[in-house]
Design a protein around this motif. Structure first.
Motif, PDB file in Angstrom:
ATOM      1  N   MET A  79      -1.078 -12.069  -6.509  1.00  0.00           N
ATOM      2  CA  MET A  79       0.110 -12.441  -7.265  1.00  0.00           C
ATOM      3  C   MET A  79       0.218 -11.636  -8.556  1.00  0.00           C
ATOM      4  O   MET A  79       1.322 -11.187  -8.934  1.00  0.00           O
ATOM      5  N   LEU A  80      -0.906 -11.424  -9.233  1.00  0.00           N
ATOM      6  CA  LEU A  80      -0.888 -10.630 -10.458  1.00  0.00           C
ATOM      7  C   LEU A  80      -0.401  -9.214 -10.186  1.00  0.00           C
ATOM      8  O   LEU A  80       0.389  -8.657 -10.961  1.00  0.00           O
ATOM      9  N   GLY A  89       2.514  -2.464  -9.901  1.00  0.00           N
ATOM     10  CA  GLY A  89       1.951  -2.426  -8.559  1.00  0.00           C
ATOM     11  C   GLY A  89       1.968  -1.076  -7.877  1.00  0.00           C
ATOM     12  O   GLY A  89       2.191  -0.991  -6.677  1.00  0.00           O
ATOM     13  N   ARG A  90       1.704  -0.010  -8.640  1.00  0.00           N
ATOM     14  CA  ARG A  90       1.714   1.324  -8.039  1.00  0.00           C
ATOM     15  C   ARG A  90       0.311   1.875  -7.819  1.00  0.00           C
ATOM     16  O   ARG A  90       0.066   2.563  -6.835  1.00  0.00           O
ATOM     17  N   ARG A 121      -6.167  -8.391  -0.498  1.00  0.00           N
ATOM     18  CA  ARG A 121      -5.148  -9.105  -1.266  1.00  0.00           C
ATOM     19  C   ARG A 121      -4.517  -8.192  -2.318  1.00  0.00           C
ATOM     20  O   ARG A 121      -3.306  -8.227  -2.541  1.00  0.00           O
ATOM     21  N   ILE A 122      -5.332  -7.379  -2.980  1.00  0.00           N
ATOM     22  CA  ILE A 122      -4.785  -6.457  -3.979  1.00  0.00           C
ATOM     23  C   ILE A 122      -3.836  -5.469  -3.319  1.00  0.00           C
ATOM     24  O   ILE A 122      -2.730  -5.222  -3.807  1.00  0.00           O
ATOM     25  N   ALA A 123      -4.263  -4.887  -2.187  1.00  0.00           N
ATOM     26  CA  ALA A 123      -3.432  -3.910  -1.481  1.00  0.00           C
ATOM     27  C   ALA A 123      -2.116  -4.531  -1.019  1.00  0.00           C
ATOM     28  O   ALA A 123      -1.060  -3.885  -1.059  1.00  0.00           O
ATOM     29  N   ILE A 138      -6.766  -5.440 -16.620  1.00  0.00           N
ATOM     30  CA  ILE A 138      -8.146  -5.363 -16.126  1.00  0.00           C
ATOM     31  C   ILE A 138      -8.635  -6.788 -15.923  1.00  0.00           C
ATOM     32  O   ILE A 138      -8.544  -7.613 -16.833  1.00  0.00           O
ATOM     33  N   THR A 139      -9.160  -7.085 -14.742  1.00  0.00           N
ATOM     34  CA  THR A 139      -9.654  -8.429 -14.448  1.00  0.00           C
ATOM     35  C   THR A 139     -11.148  -8.365 -14.164  1.00  0.00           C
ATOM     36  O   THR A 139     -11.625  -7.451 -13.488  1.00  0.00           O
TER      37      THR A 139
END
Length: 217
Positions: free
Chosen positions: A55-56, A62-63, A78-80, A164-165
């Motif tokens: 979601m983040l 999101g590039r 999930r990130i992809a 950054i997480t």
């Protein structure tokens, strides 16, 4: 009016995980296969946290994203999925066998074309990248002793407004230890730095084993 925080016990944690959307057949298969790996299964990003990461990413540009520590690829999927159609994810993984597992899982989930996996020490791989803004999102879930260095090396490579997480910022509760082990001491240094660092805005969330978000100013 202050409200007492809700204690998250195992039953409530299971309820939260059960309400993490997007856990399709591909993700559930990764969960099952990782569960069968024994004690190291705890290295997998929690389902609700992985959903939050997606979601983040969707909320941002999101590039371009980078993941430090990929394991079996659960979080990477999930990130992809959160990236734009032409988005790219660079995964850094030390272990070749885990990288191979992650590649299979990413391809099976239908996002493999967006993802490059680089094998080797993550800090070296980051330092090989041009020291200029390139990434919109970063997720760090690797060796804890390296977190402060990962942060410093990632920061100049993040776009303004990039996120950054950091996973495991609670260290299973050991973050409160007065005589910490090496990994916990490194995390304590990072946590203390992020609170005061004028280069970012940060917030620590009580999700899974603790997740910190640092937005680059």
């Amino acid at each position: 009016m202050s409200i007492e925080p809700t204690f998250i016990d195992q039953k409530l944690a299971a309820y939260i995980q059960g309400h993490a959307s997007g856990r399709d057949r591909a993700l559930l298969q990764v969960e099952d296969e990782t569960e069968a790996m024994g004690d190291i299964r705890i290295m997998q990003t929690a389902p609700e946290q992985a959903a939050f990461l997606e979601m983040l990413v969707r909320l941002g540009p999101g590039r371009a994203a980078i993941e430090v520590g990929t394991f079996t690829g659960y979080g990477a999927i999930r990130i992809a999925r959160g990236l734009e159609e032409d988005g790219r994810l660079l995964c850094l993984e030390l272990d070749p066998e885990r990288a191979e597992i992650a590649r299979v899982n990413l391809d099976r989930a239908g996002v493999g074309a967006k993802v490059e996996i680089k094998i080797g020490p993550a800090i070296d791989s980051i330092r090989e990248l041009a020291e200029e803004p390139a990434f919109d999102f970063a997720y760090v879930d690797a060796d804890k002793t390296g977190y402060p260095d990962y942060y410093e090396e990632l920061l100049p490579r993040m776009n303004r407004g990039g996120l950054i997480t950091f996973d495991n910022v609670f260290m299973g509760g050991r973050i409160l230890d007065s005589e910490p082990d090496e990994g916990t001491a490194a995390m304590q240094r990072l946590n203390d730095l992020l609170v005061e660092d004028e280069r970012v805005d940060s917030v620590m969330l009580g999700m899974a084993d603790g997740l910190t978000l640092a937005r680059v100013r």
